[in-house]
Design a protein around this motif. Structure first.
Motif, PDB file in Angstrom:
ATOM      1  N   GLN A 137       0.854  -1.207   0.000  1.00 47.13           N
ATOM      2  CA  GLN A 137       0.000   0.000   0.000  1.00 47.13           C
ATOM      3  C   GLN A 137       0.883   1.248   0.000  1.00 47.13           C
ATOM      4  N   PHE A 172      -8.775   0.464  -0.941  1.00 46.45           N
ATOM      5  CA  PHE A 172      -7.949   0.255   0.258  1.00 46.45           C
ATOM      6  C   PHE A 172      -7.777  -1.245   0.507  1.00 46.45           C
ATOM      7  N   PRO A 220      -3.930  -3.074  -2.913  1.00 44.03           N
ATOM      8  CA  PRO A 220      -2.499  -3.165  -2.580  1.00 44.03           C
ATOM      9  C   PRO A 220      -1.858  -4.522  -2.893  1.00 44.03           C
TER      10      PRO A 220
END
Ligand code: HBI
Ligand code: FE
Length: 295
Positions: A63, A137, A141
Motif C-alpha cells: 500500500q 484500500f 495493494p
C-alpha cells in the motif's frame, strides 16, 4: 455528487437494492466533494492505525509502495502506472457489483473493477455493498504482490470455466474467494495476520478476526473451503489460515474439474462447524453466532 452515468437503482421498501451493471466508467475524480475526500481520510487513517501488527506486512508495504496515501482519494490513473509496471494489473471504474461472468472476465485479463463512489459519512462503519474504500484500500495493494496478482488472475480464469460448468461449481468457487481474497488470514512467525480485503476495510472485523474467542480459525484446505458456507450479514464464524501466498497459488493451479465432480457428491459444511480433519488454530466459543443465515 455528480456521477458519470448512475444506473437507476430499484427502490424497495428496504431502501436501495443494488442492481448489477456491466458499465465501466472513468473515475470522476474532479467531481469528488470535500466530504468524499474527508471520508477517505477518516477511514484510511483509522484502518492504518488499527492494522499495524494486524495486517500482514506485505499488505502495508505494498500500500505504501504504490503511494496510496491518506490525504485524498487516490487517482486510478496514478495507481495504474505503479500496478501496470509491477504486475500488469489495471484498475477500471465500475458502478458496483458486476454479474459474475463479467467480474471473472475482468480478473482473467488482469483488470480489477473498483467502485467509483465512496460511502457517506453516516455509513463509515457499515454499508451493504462494496464501495471505493473497500475495493481500493482493501483489494488493490496486494495486486502489487506478484504471487497474489497471479492468484487473482488464475481465480478469474477459473471463474470463467466454472461459469460454463454450472451453478454448483460457481458457488464452490465463490466460497474460495470469500474465505481467501475477502476474509483470509495468513500465518507468520509473529502470529496470525490479515490479508483479506473484507477484513482490512472493516474496523470491527479487523479486531474480531484476531482477538475474539468466538470464531474458529482453521488451516487452509482447498476442498474443505469450497464446501463451507459463509456469512454475508455478520462477522465470519470461521477464518481460514494460509501459510503463504505461494500455498494459495499452488493449491489453485490444478484444473478444478475433478474437484467439482467430487464436491458434487459431498454435503456443504455449516459456517461454524469444525471437522476432525481440520488443522485447528482456535476452536471458537461461538458466542454471538446466529443459528440461521449461512449462505
Ligand atoms: N463485482 N464489482 C464487483 N466486485 C466484486 O468483488 C464482485 C463482483 N461480482 C461478483 C462477485 N464479486 C462475487 O460473486 C465473486 O465471488 C465472484
Ligand atoms: Fe471485495
Amino acid at each position: 455528487m455528480a456521477s458519470p452515468q448512475r444506473v437507476e437503482h430499484q427502490l424497495t421498501d428496504k431502501g436501495q437494492v443494488p442492481v448489477y451493471t456491466t458499465a465501466v466508467v472513468e473515475q470522476p475524480w474532479d467531481s469528488y466533494t470535500a466530504t468524499d475526500h474527508e471520508v477517505w481520510r477518516a477511514l484510511f487513517r483509522r484502518q492504518r492505525q488499527l492494522l499495524e501488527g494486524r495486517a500482514c506486512q506485505e499488505f502495508l508495504d505494498t500500500q505504501d509502495a504504490m503511494g496510496m496515501g491518506e490525504d485524498r482519494i487516490p487517482k486510478f490513473v496514478e495507481l495504474n502506472r505503479q500496478l501496470q509496471a509491477k504486475t500488469g494489473w489495471t484498475l477500471i471504474g465500475v458502478e458496483g457489483l458486476l454479474p459474475e461472468l463479467d467480474f471473472f472476465d475482468h480478473l482473467a485479463h488482469r483488470r480489477f473493477p473498483v467502485t467509483w463512489w465512496i460511502r457517506k459519512p453516516e455509513q463509515l462503519d457499515y454499508l451493504s455493498e462494496p464501495d471505493l474504500f473497500h475495493d481500493l484500500f482493501g483489494h488493490v495493494p496486494l495486486l502489487m504482490n506478484p504471487v497474489f496478482a497471479d492468484y487473482m488472475q488464475a481465480y478469474g480464469l477459473g471463474g470463467v470455466k466454472a461459469h460454463g460448468i454450472g451453478p454448483e461449481a460457481l458457488a464452490e468457487l465463490t466460497r474460495l474467494y470469500w474465505y481467501t481474497v475477502e476474509f483470509g488470514l495468513i500465518n507468520t512467525p509473529a502470529g496470525l495476520r490479515i490479508y483479506g480485503a473484507g477484513i482490512v476495510s472493516s474496523k470491527g472485523e479487523s479486531i474480531h478476526c484476531l482477538d475474539s474467542a468466538a470464531p474458529n480459525r482453521i488451516g487452509f484446505d482447498l476442498r474443505r473451503i469450497m464446501r463451507t458456507r459463509y456469512r454475508i450479514d455478520t462477522f465470519q464464524k470461521t477464518y481460514f489460515v494460509i501459510d503463504s501466498f505461494d500455498q494459495l497459488m499452488q493449491a489453485t493451479a490444478p484444473d478444478f474439474r475433478p474437484y467439482y465432480a467430487q464436491l458434487a457428491t459431498e454435503a456443504t459444511i455449516p459456517a461454524g462447524d469444525i471437522l476432525a480433519s481440520d488443522t485447528v488454530f482456535q476452536r471458537g466459543t461461538g458466542e454471538g453466532w446466529l443459528t440461521d443465515g449461512d449462505v
